[in-house]
Design a protein around this motif. Structure first.
Motif, PDB file in Angstrom:
ATOM      1  N   LEU A  71       0.860  -1.182   0.000  1.00 14.59           N
ATOM      2  CA  LEU A  71       0.000   0.000   0.000  1.00 14.59           C
ATOM      3  C   LEU A  71       0.896   1.230   0.000  1.00 14.59           C
ATOM      4  O   LEU A  71       1.603   1.488   0.974  1.00 14.59           O
ATOM      5  CB  LEU A  71      -0.913   0.004   1.221  1.00 14.59           C
TER       6      LEU A  71
ATOM      7  N   ASN B 241     -10.492   2.391   2.839  1.00 15.86           N
ATOM      8  CA  ASN B 241      -9.831   1.710   1.728  1.00 15.86           C
ATOM      9  C   ASN B 241      -8.755   0.752   2.230  1.00 15.86           C
ATOM     10  O   ASN B 241      -8.632  -0.378   1.739  1.00 15.86           O
ATOM     11  CB  ASN B 241      -9.205   2.722   0.769  1.00 15.86           C
TER      12      ASN B 241
ATOM     13  N   LEU C  33      -8.909  -3.304   1.745  1.00 15.75           N
ATOM     14  CA  LEU C  33      -7.846  -3.991   1.013  1.00 15.75           C
ATOM     15  C   LEU C  33      -7.232  -5.119   1.840  1.00 15.75           C
ATOM     16  O   LEU C  33      -6.952  -6.203   1.318  1.00 15.75           O
ATOM     17  CB  LEU C  33      -6.773  -2.993   0.582  1.00 15.75           C
TER      18      LEU C  33
ATOM     19  N   VAL D  42       1.623  -3.102 -10.823  1.00 13.26           N
ATOM     20  CA  VAL D  42       0.933  -1.910 -10.334  1.00 13.26           C
ATOM     21  C   VAL D  42      -0.316  -1.714 -11.186  1.00 13.26           C
ATOM     22  O   VAL D  42      -0.347  -2.114 -12.353  1.00 13.26           O
ATOM     23  CB  VAL D  42       1.816  -0.641 -10.397  1.00 13.26           C
ATOM     24  N   THR D  43      -1.342  -1.117 -10.599  1.00 14.62           N
ATOM     25  CA  THR D  43      -2.547  -0.831 -11.373  1.00 14.62           C
ATOM     26  C   THR D  43      -2.457   0.577 -11.946  1.00 14.62           C
ATOM     27  O   THR D  43      -2.028   1.506 -11.271  1.00 14.62           O
ATOM     28  CB  THR D  43      -3.805  -0.949 -10.495  1.00 14.62           C
TER      29      THR D  43
ATOM     30  N   TRP E  59       1.553  -6.984  -5.528  1.00 20.55           N
ATOM     31  CA  TRP E  59       0.625  -5.950  -5.998  1.00 20.55           C
ATOM     32  C   TRP E  59       0.965  -4.642  -5.300  1.00 20.55           C
ATOM     33  O   TRP E  59       1.021  -4.585  -4.077  1.00 20.55           O
ATOM     34  CB  TRP E  59      -0.820  -6.331  -5.684  1.00 20.55           C
TER      35      TRP E  59
ATOM     36  N   LEU F 237      -0.455  -0.876  -4.870  1.00 18.94           N
ATOM     37  CA  LEU F 237      -1.615  -0.014  -5.065  1.00 18.94           C
ATOM     38  C   LEU F 237      -1.313   1.358  -4.486  1.00 18.94           C
ATOM     39  O   LEU F 237      -0.739   1.471  -3.388  1.00 18.94           O
ATOM     40  CB  LEU F 237      -2.847  -0.621  -4.398  1.00 18.94           C
TER      41      LEU F 237
ATOM     42  N   GLU G 156      -5.213   7.355  -3.499  1.00 16.78           N
ATOM     43  CA  GLU G 156      -6.553   7.452  -4.069  1.00 16.78           C
ATOM     44  C   GLU G 156      -6.642   8.457  -5.222  1.00 16.78           C
ATOM     45  O   GLU G 156      -7.340   8.225  -6.204  1.00 16.78           O
ATOM     46  CB  GLU G 156      -7.560   7.857  -2.982  1.00 16.78           C
TER      47      GLU G 156
ATOM     48  N   GLY H 151      -2.587   7.893  -7.594  1.00 13.14           N
ATOM     49  CA  GLY H 151      -2.123   6.582  -8.032  1.00 13.14           C
ATOM     50  C   GLY H 151      -0.744   6.258  -7.491  1.00 13.14           C
ATOM     51  O   GLY H 151      -0.263   6.876  -6.536  1.00 13.14           O
TER      52      GLY H 151
ATOM     53  N   VAL I 280      -9.680   2.470  -5.321  1.00 15.75           N
ATOM     54  CA  VAL I 280      -8.483   1.647  -5.158  1.00 15.75           C
ATOM     55  C   VAL I 280      -8.779   0.326  -4.455  1.00 15.75           C
ATOM     56  O   VAL I 280      -8.188  -0.714  -4.782  1.00 15.75           O
ATOM     57  CB  VAL I 280      -7.375   2.432  -4.419  1.00 15.75           C
TER      58      VAL I 280
ATOM     59  N   GLY J  58      -8.064  -3.194  -6.314  1.00 16.00           N
ATOM     60  CA  GLY J  58      -7.215  -4.202  -5.700  1.00 16.00           C
ATOM     61  C   GLY J  58      -7.933  -5.527  -5.543  1.00 16.00           C
ATOM     62  O   GLY J  58      -7.383  -6.599  -5.832  1.00 16.00           O
TER      63      GLY J  58
ATOM     64  N   CYS K 199      -8.110  -7.440  -8.761  1.00 13.78           N
ATOM     65  CA  CYS K 199      -6.812  -8.058  -9.070  1.00 13.78           C
ATOM     66  C   CYS K 199      -6.581  -9.315  -8.235  1.00 13.78           C
ATOM     67  O   CYS K 199      -6.169 -10.359  -8.758  1.00 13.78           O
ATOM     68  CB  CYS K 199      -5.685  -7.061  -8.810  1.00 13.78           C
TER      69      CYS K 199
END
Length: 258
Positions: A119, A127, A131, A189-190, A209, A211, A214, A217, A242, A246, A249
């Motif tokens: 994170l 969030n 997550l 990464v998204t 991952w 993320l 908010e 990015g 986000v 997540g 994904c």
């Protein structure tokens, strides 16, 4: 069970409780946090973890849900007025139960070969908690939280996590540049502006991952040291929340591994 009635908001124990609820620096200094609600307390006890003390009201103490807690907890219970509890509570709607616990320190070193969620500067407690809950459900056990992110052990993040914290290895205040290059598995990464679809990736093996914030990015550093993926959105929205992104994904990863 031993109970003590506390009436004054200036009582040292009440001041200590309030500090843990409201101040991140105080939580860090004391090494403690507060679980609010019987669900979190029971989840904590089911992991064989210790509760230091519980604050509640006379009305809540008579509720059957409290019987489950007192069957496992034999420590001190402090009874306060309904008005004082409402003044302290961040929820306001659950059965009155505030439990002081020690913040766990990770019992393991970082594992650079296992599924990991990073994170990066995610600031909304809801969030962050969501997550962690999704990651735990998907089988991701290692969480890395960079400086600038919401405190994992704040009462609001704990509430949103619904007990997910208790089965996770959590590392906070980590500098991304110190850890990202050390991973020996794919790092994703998204990014809503990237054309590589999430669904084109092979996620059957362990991965990381990352993320990001908010509004902004992930950082440029993360983009340069990871593979960016996007989630197709035929409805044409600019981006996903986000926590939603997540979760999508994580469960595409689960789908591929089933």
């Amino acid at each position: 069970m031993p109970t003590i009635f506390l009436e004054s908001k200036d009582n040292p124990k009440i001041k200590h409780l309030r500090g843990l609820i409201e101040q991140n620096n105080y939580r860090k200094k004391q090494g403690q946090t507060v679980l609010e609600g019987t669900h979190l307390c029971l989840s904590w006890l089911q992991e064989n973890r210790k509760i230091n003390s519980i604050f509640t009201t006379e009305h809540a103490l008579e509720h059957t849900d409290f019987d489950e807690i007192t069957a496992q907890y034999t420590g001190m219970i402090f009874v306060i007025s309904e008005s004082l509890y409402k003044d302290l509570s961040t929820l306001g709607t659950t059965l009155a139960c505030l439990a002081i616990v020690d913040i766990p320190s990770s019992s393991q070193a970082l594992d650079f070969k296992s599924d990991t969620l990073i994170l990066e500067n995610i600031q909304d407690p809801g969030n962050v908690g969501t997550l962690l809950r999704s990651a735990a459900a998907a089988g991701i056990e290692q969480i890395i939280c960079t400086k600038g992110s919401a405190s994992l052990w704040s009462p609001r993040v704990l509430r949103a996590g619904m007990g997910a914290h208790f089965s996770l290895q959590c590392f906070e205040n980590i500098v991304l540049e110190d850890v990202l290059p050390r991973f020996q598995i794919p790092v994703y990464v998204t990014s809503s502006h990237n054309s590589n679809s999430l669904y084109s990736k092979d996620l059957k093996k362990a991965c990381v991952w990352v993320l990001g914030n908010e509004g902004q990015g992930v950082s440029e550093y993360a983009l340069q040291h990871a593979e960016a993926v996007s989630i197709p959105q035929p409805g044409g929205q600019e981006s996903l929340n986000v926590a939603i992104a997540g979760s999508v994904c994580f469960f595409e990863m689960v789908r591929q591994r089933l």
